[in-house]
Design a protein around this motif. Structure first.
Motif, PDB file in Angstrom:
ATOM      1  N   ALA A 202      13.621  13.723  19.078  1.00 24.53           N
ATOM      2  CA  ALA A 202      13.682  14.627  20.230  1.00 24.53           C
ATOM      3  C   ALA A 202      12.364  14.684  20.997  1.00 24.53           C
ATOM      4  CB  ALA A 202      14.066  16.032  19.770  1.00 24.53           C
ATOM      5  N   ARG A 203      11.256  14.276  20.344  1.00 20.50           N
ATOM      6  CA  ARG A 203       9.928  14.368  20.961  1.00 20.50           C
ATOM      7  C   ARG A 203       9.319  13.000  21.265  1.00 20.50           C
ATOM      8  NH1 ARG A 203      11.035  18.536  17.906  1.00 20.50           N
ATOM      9  NH2 ARG A 203      10.159  20.606  18.321  1.00 20.50           N
ATOM     10  N   LEU A 204      10.123  11.972  21.376  1.00 18.09           N
ATOM     11  CA  LEU A 204       9.606  10.619  21.561  1.00 18.09           C
ATOM     12  C   LEU A 204       8.649  10.500  22.744  1.00 18.09           C
ATOM     13  CD1 LEU A 204      12.840   8.488  20.997  1.00 18.09           C
ATOM     14  CD2 LEU A 204      10.814   8.515  19.539  1.00 18.09           C
ATOM     15  N   GLU A 205       8.918  11.208  23.820  1.00 20.55           N
ATOM     16  CA  GLU A 205       8.148  11.044  25.056  1.00 20.55           C
ATOM     17  C   GLU A 205       7.385  12.312  25.437  1.00 20.55           C
ATOM     18  OE1 GLU A 205       6.404   9.160  26.924  1.00 20.55           O
ATOM     19  OE2 GLU A 205       7.968   7.835  27.662  1.00 20.55           O
ATOM     20  N   THR A 206       7.196  13.235  24.509  1.00 18.44           N
ATOM     21  CA  THR A 206       6.500  14.470  24.836  1.00 18.44           C
ATOM     22  C   THR A 206       4.993  14.251  24.931  1.00 18.44           C
ATOM     23  OG1 THR A 206       6.524  15.020  22.481  1.00 18.44           O
ATOM     24  CG2 THR A 206       8.202  16.062  23.865  1.00 18.44           C
ATOM     25  N   GLY A 211      -3.340  17.594  28.172  1.00 16.60           N
ATOM     26  CA  GLY A 211      -3.856  16.245  27.985  1.00 16.60           C
ATOM     27  C   GLY A 211      -4.544  15.983  26.664  1.00 16.60           C
ATOM     28  N   SER A 212      -4.256  16.786  25.637  1.00 13.97           N
ATOM     29  CA  SER A 212      -4.919  16.571  24.351  1.00 13.97           C
ATOM     30  C   SER A 212      -4.154  15.617  23.442  1.00 13.97           C
ATOM     31  CB  SER A 212      -5.143  17.907  23.638  1.00 13.97           C
ATOM     32  OG  SER A 212      -3.900  18.513  23.299  1.00 13.97           O
ATOM     33  N   TRP A 213      -2.853  15.422  23.665  1.00 20.45           N
ATOM     34  CA  TRP A 213      -2.075  14.480  22.873  1.00 20.45           C
ATOM     35  C   TRP A 213      -0.859  13.999  23.655  1.00 20.45           C
ATOM     36  CZ3 TRP A 213       2.885  16.088  22.348  1.00 20.45           C
ATOM     37  CH2 TRP A 213       3.138  17.469  22.362  1.00 20.45           C
ATOM     38  N   ALA A 214      -0.332  12.854  23.265  1.00 21.39           N
ATOM     39  CA  ALA A 214       0.870  12.289  23.896  1.00 21.39           C
ATOM     40  C   ALA A 214       1.469  11.248  22.957  1.00 21.39           C
ATOM     41  CB  ALA A 214       0.531  11.656  25.245  1.00 21.39           C
ATOM     42  N   LEU A 215       2.791  11.208  22.873  1.00 24.82           N
ATOM     43  CA  LEU A 215       3.452  10.261  21.971  1.00 24.82           C
ATOM     44  C   LEU A 215       3.820   8.943  22.654  1.00 24.82           C
ATOM     45  CD1 LEU A 215       5.688  12.405  19.622  1.00 24.82           C
ATOM     46  CD2 LEU A 215       3.256  11.886  19.524  1.00 24.82           C
ATOM     47  N   GLY A 216       4.035   8.942  23.961  1.00 29.41           N
ATOM     48  CA  GLY A 216       4.216   7.689  24.684  1.00 29.41           C
ATOM     49  C   GLY A 216       5.350   6.814  24.196  1.00 29.41           C
ATOM     50  N   TRP A 218       6.208   5.958  21.457  1.00 29.31           N
ATOM     51  CA  TRP A 218       5.788   5.144  20.317  1.00 29.31           C
ATOM     52  C   TRP A 218       5.470   3.702  20.685  1.00 29.31           C
ATOM     53  CZ3 TRP A 218       5.450   6.712  14.963  1.00 29.31           C
ATOM     54  CH2 TRP A 218       5.631   8.099  14.783  1.00 29.31           C
ATOM     55  N   TRP A 219       5.037   3.459  21.956  1.00 27.50           N
ATOM     56  CA  TRP A 219       4.609   2.097  22.278  1.00 27.50           C
ATOM     57  C   TRP A 219       3.416   2.031  23.221  1.00 27.50           C
ATOM     58  CZ3 TRP A 219       4.510  -0.182  27.143  1.00 27.50           C
ATOM     59  CH2 TRP A 219       5.228   0.467  28.156  1.00 27.50           C
ATOM     60  N   TYR A 220       3.037   3.141  23.879  1.00 31.94           N
ATOM     61  CA  TYR A 220       1.871   3.106  24.768  1.00 31.94           C
ATOM     62  C   TYR A 220       1.190   4.465  24.738  1.00 31.94           C
ATOM     63  CZ  TYR A 220       4.084   5.987  28.383  1.00 31.94           C
ATOM     64  OH  TYR A 220       4.660   7.031  29.076  1.00 31.94           O
ATOM     65  N   ASP A 221      -0.027   4.519  25.242  1.00 35.73           N
ATOM     66  CA  ASP A 221      -0.774   5.774  25.292  1.00 35.73           C
ATOM     67  C   ASP A 221      -0.886   6.238  26.742  1.00 35.73           C
ATOM     68  OD1 ASP A 221      -2.373   7.960  24.924  1.00 35.73           O
ATOM     69  OD2 ASP A 221      -4.197   6.823  24.495  1.00 35.73           O
ATOM     70  N   PRO A 222      -0.137   7.269  27.130  1.00 37.48           N
ATOM     71  CA  PRO A 222      -0.220   7.768  28.505  1.00 37.48           C
ATOM     72  C   PRO A 222      -1.610   8.287  28.874  1.00 37.48           C
ATOM     73  CG  PRO A 222       1.712   8.648  27.370  1.00 37.48           C
ATOM     74  CD  PRO A 222       0.862   8.001  26.334  1.00 37.48           C
ATOM     75  N   LEU A 223      -2.422   8.620  27.873  1.00 32.53           N
ATOM     76  CA  LEU A 223      -3.754   9.166  28.137  1.00 32.53           C
ATOM     77  C   LEU A 223      -4.823   8.077  28.222  1.00 32.53           C
ATOM     78  CD1 LEU A 223      -3.580  12.259  25.745  1.00 32.53           C
ATOM     79  CD2 LEU A 223      -2.894  12.077  28.146  1.00 32.53           C
ATOM     80  N   LEU A 224      -4.435   6.824  28.027  1.00 29.09           N
ATOM     81  CA  LEU A 224      -5.329   5.673  28.202  1.00 29.09           C
ATOM     82  C   LEU A 224      -6.614   5.797  27.390  1.00 29.09           C
ATOM     83  CD1 LEU A 224      -4.912   5.203  32.078  1.00 29.09           C
ATOM     84  CD2 LEU A 224      -3.641   4.094  30.230  1.00 29.09           C
ATOM     85  N   ARG A 225      -6.489   6.192  26.141  1.00 24.46           N
ATOM     86  CA  ARG A 225      -7.643   6.325  25.253  1.00 24.46           C
ATOM     87  C   ARG A 225      -7.894   5.027  24.487  1.00 24.46           C
ATOM     88  NH1 ARG A 225      -4.929  11.204  22.171  1.00 24.46           N
ATOM     89  NH2 ARG A 225      -3.224   9.732  22.582  1.00 24.46           N
ATOM     90  N   PRO A 226      -9.061   4.889  23.876  1.00 25.81           N
ATOM     91  CA  PRO A 226      -9.285   3.738  22.992  1.00 25.81           C
ATOM     92  C   PRO A 226      -8.245   3.723  21.870  1.00 25.81           C
ATOM     93  CG  PRO A 226     -11.353   4.874  23.431  1.00 25.81           C
ATOM     94  CD  PRO A 226     -10.263   5.749  23.988  1.00 25.81           C
ATOM     95  N   ARG A 227      -7.892   2.551  21.416  1.00 26.57           N
ATOM     96  CA  ARG A 227      -6.893   2.444  20.359  1.00 26.57           C
ATOM     97  C   ARG A 227      -7.408   3.084  19.074  1.00 26.57           C
ATOM     98  NH1 ARG A 227      -5.544  -3.778  21.972  1.00 26.57           N
ATOM     99  NH2 ARG A 227      -3.946  -3.330  23.539  1.00 26.57           N
ATOM    100  N   PRO A 228      -6.531   3.696  18.313  1.00 29.47           N
ATOM    101  CA  PRO A 228      -6.973   4.346  17.074  1.00 29.47           C
ATOM    102  C   PRO A 228      -7.446   3.332  16.044  1.00 29.47           C
ATOM    103  CG  PRO A 228      -4.572   4.352  17.234  1.00 29.47           C
ATOM    104  CD  PRO A 228      -5.085   3.864  18.557  1.00 29.47           C
ATOM    105  N   HIS A 255      -1.261   7.557  18.416  1.00 25.07           N
ATOM    106  CA  HIS A 255      -2.314   8.008  17.523  1.00 25.07           C
ATOM    107  C   HIS A 255      -1.685   8.922  16.461  1.00 25.07           C
ATOM    108  CE1 HIS A 255      -6.021   7.128  20.119  1.00 25.07           C
ATOM    109  NE2 HIS A 255      -4.992   6.610  20.749  1.00 25.07           N
ATOM    110  N   PRO A 256      -2.010   8.746  15.204  1.00 23.41           N
ATOM    111  CA  PRO A 256      -1.389   9.586  14.170  1.00 23.41           C
ATOM    112  C   PRO A 256      -1.678  11.068  14.355  1.00 23.41           C
ATOM    113  CG  PRO A 256      -3.242   8.332  13.278  1.00 23.41           C
ATOM    114  CD  PRO A 256      -2.956   7.773  14.634  1.00 23.41           C
ATOM    115  N   GLU A 257      -2.877  11.398  14.839  1.00 20.54           N
ATOM    116  CA  GLU A 257      -3.201  12.806  15.074  1.00 20.54           C
ATOM    117  C   GLU A 257      -2.297  13.416  16.140  1.00 20.54           C
ATOM    118  OE1 GLU A 257      -6.813  10.625  13.629  1.00 20.54           O
ATOM    119  OE2 GLU A 257      -5.352  10.312  15.252  1.00 20.54           O
ATOM    120  N   ASP A 258      -1.827  12.576  17.062  1.00 18.66           N
ATOM    121  CA  ASP A 258      -0.931  13.077  18.107  1.00 18.66           C
ATOM    122  C   ASP A 258       0.428  13.462  17.537  1.00 18.66           C
ATOM    123  OD1 ASP A 258      -3.070  12.364  19.663  1.00 18.66           O
ATOM    124  OD2 ASP A 258      -1.923  11.161  21.087  1.00 18.66           O
TER     125      ASP A 258
END
Length: 299
Positions: A202-206, A211-216, A218-228, A255-258
Motif C-alpha cells: 500500500a506504501r510502494l510510492e509514498t 522530504g526526509s524519506w521516499a520509497l520510490g 522500490w526502484w528509484y530515489d525521488p530525493l536524488l540522494r547518494p546510493r545507500p 534506502h532501508p532507513e526509508d
C-alpha cells in the motif's frame, strides 16, 4: 468555511501518496488515512502480491524461476489503496505494465504472472479491471484516475471495447494445474505478516512531504540522494518466510532507513507496528506477534 476532518485527512493522504483528490477521497478512512483499512480479502491479496513483487534476481529462492512480478515496479505509477480495491494509475504503457502481472495464453500455459490474477473487464488497453481468483480481491490498472468503473464496462460487453481474451486470460478461466501447484507451495501467513506485507504494498510510492524519506516504488530515489551503502546494480530482492517469522532481503532501492521511517512514521505509519535496529544493515519490524526481518545489501 473550515475544512471537515475527512477533507483534512484526504489532503494529508495526498501529500504522502501523490494521488488526485478523487482517488484520495475514495480511499481515506474514518479517522485515518485508510492505507491499511481494507477488507480481509484485499489485505490477503496485497500480502500475496508482495511475494511476487519482492522476489527477483536471486537464484536460490522459491519464486526465482517463475511467477515474479517485480518488473511491474519499474513503471511510473501512483498507487491508490481503497477499502476493496488496489488502484494503480500508470500514465504510460498500461498494457505493458499489466503484462508484468498477468499470464498470456500466447505463451501456451499460465506459468508466468501472478497465479490466479485475471482480467474481469478492460477497454482500449488503457483500463484493466482485474480479479484475483484465490481471494476474490479486485485490482485496477489504468492510465488515468478517472477510469471507467467496472459496472460501466460490463454494460458494454464481457470485456469492454477493443478487448480480446486472446491477449490475457479472462476471469472465466479457472485456475490451471500449474497455478494450483504454485499456490499449494506458498507458506502460511498469519494476520500480523499479512498486515506488514499488505502495508508495504500500500506504501510502494509514498514519500514524506517534508522530504526526509521516499520509497520510490522500490526502484528509484525521488530525493536524488547518494546510493545507500551496500547498494548493487543487480537489484536482487527476496521475500520468504513461514508462519510468524519472515525475512526481506534487498540491495537496491529504497534506502532501508526509508522503509522503517515509512512504516513507523506518525499519521502514515502502521498502527501497533514496532521496529528494532539490530545492526547497521538489519532491522526487525513486529506486528501482532509476527516478525519481518529486513536485511539490506544481503540479497
Amino acid at each position: 468555511m473550515p475544512s471537515s476532518p475527512r477533507r483534512k485527512l484526504k489532503d494529508v493522504r495526498r501529500s504522502f501518496t501523490g494521488e488526485d483528490k478523487a482517488s484520495a477521497a475514495a480511499g481515506v478512512g474514518r479517522g485515518d488515512l485508510g492505507l491499511d483499512r481494507c477488507s480481509a480479502r484485499q489485505r490477503r491479496f496485497r500480502a500475496f502480491l508482495a511475494l511476487y513483487l519482492f522476489n527477483a534476481n536471486v537464484p536460490d529462492t522459491p519464486l526465482a524461476a517463475q511467477h515474479s512480478a517485480n518488473a511491474f515496479l519499474s513503471y511510473t505509477m501512483t498507487l491508490s489503496p481503497w477499502f476493496d480495491s488496489l488502484v494503480c494509475i500508470v500514465p504510460g504503457a498500461v498494457d505493458n505494465a499489466v503484462g508484468r502481472l498477468l499470464a498470456s495464453p500466447a505463451r501456451g500455459d499460465l506459468q508466468y504472472g501472478v497465479p490466479g490474477l485475471r482480467v474481469k473487464a478492460a477497454i482500449d488497453f488503457r483500463t484493466y479491471h482485474l480479479v484475483h481468483l484465490p481471494t476474490d480481491a479486485k485490482m485496477v490498472v489504468a492510465s488515468r484516475p478517472d477510469f471507467p468503473h467496472l459496472s460501466e464496462l460490463e454494460r458494454r460487453g464481457p470485456y469492454g471495447e477493443t478487448w480480446s481474451a486472446e491477449h490475457y486470460v479472462g476471469a472465466e478461466v479457472p485456475l490451471a494445474d500449474v497455478e494450483r501447484d504454485a499456490l499449494s507451495h506458498l507458506p502460511s501467513m498469519p494476520s500480523g505478516i499479512e498486515g506488514i506485507l499488505a502495508a508495504l504494498v500500500a506504501r510502494l510510492e509514498t514519500r514524506d512531504p517534508s522530504g526526509s524519506w521516499a520509497l520510490g516504488n522500490w526502484w528509484y530515489d525521488p530525493l536524488l540522494r547518494p546510493r545507500p551503502s551496500g547498494y548493487r546494480r543487480d537489484g536482487r530482492i527476496a521475500l520468504w518466510g513461514q508462519g510468524r517469522t519472515w525475512e526481506l532481503r534487498w540491495n537496491g532501492q529504497p534506502h532501508p532507513e526509508d522503509v522503517i521511517a515509512c512504516l513507523t512514521a506518525p499519521v502514515v505509519g502502521v498502527a501497533q507496528l514496532s521496529a528494532t535496529h539490530l545492526s547497521p544493515f538489519e532491522w526487525v519490524v513486529t506486528l501482532d506477534g509476527c516478525r519481518l526481518t529486513l536485511k539490506y545489501g544481503a540479497a
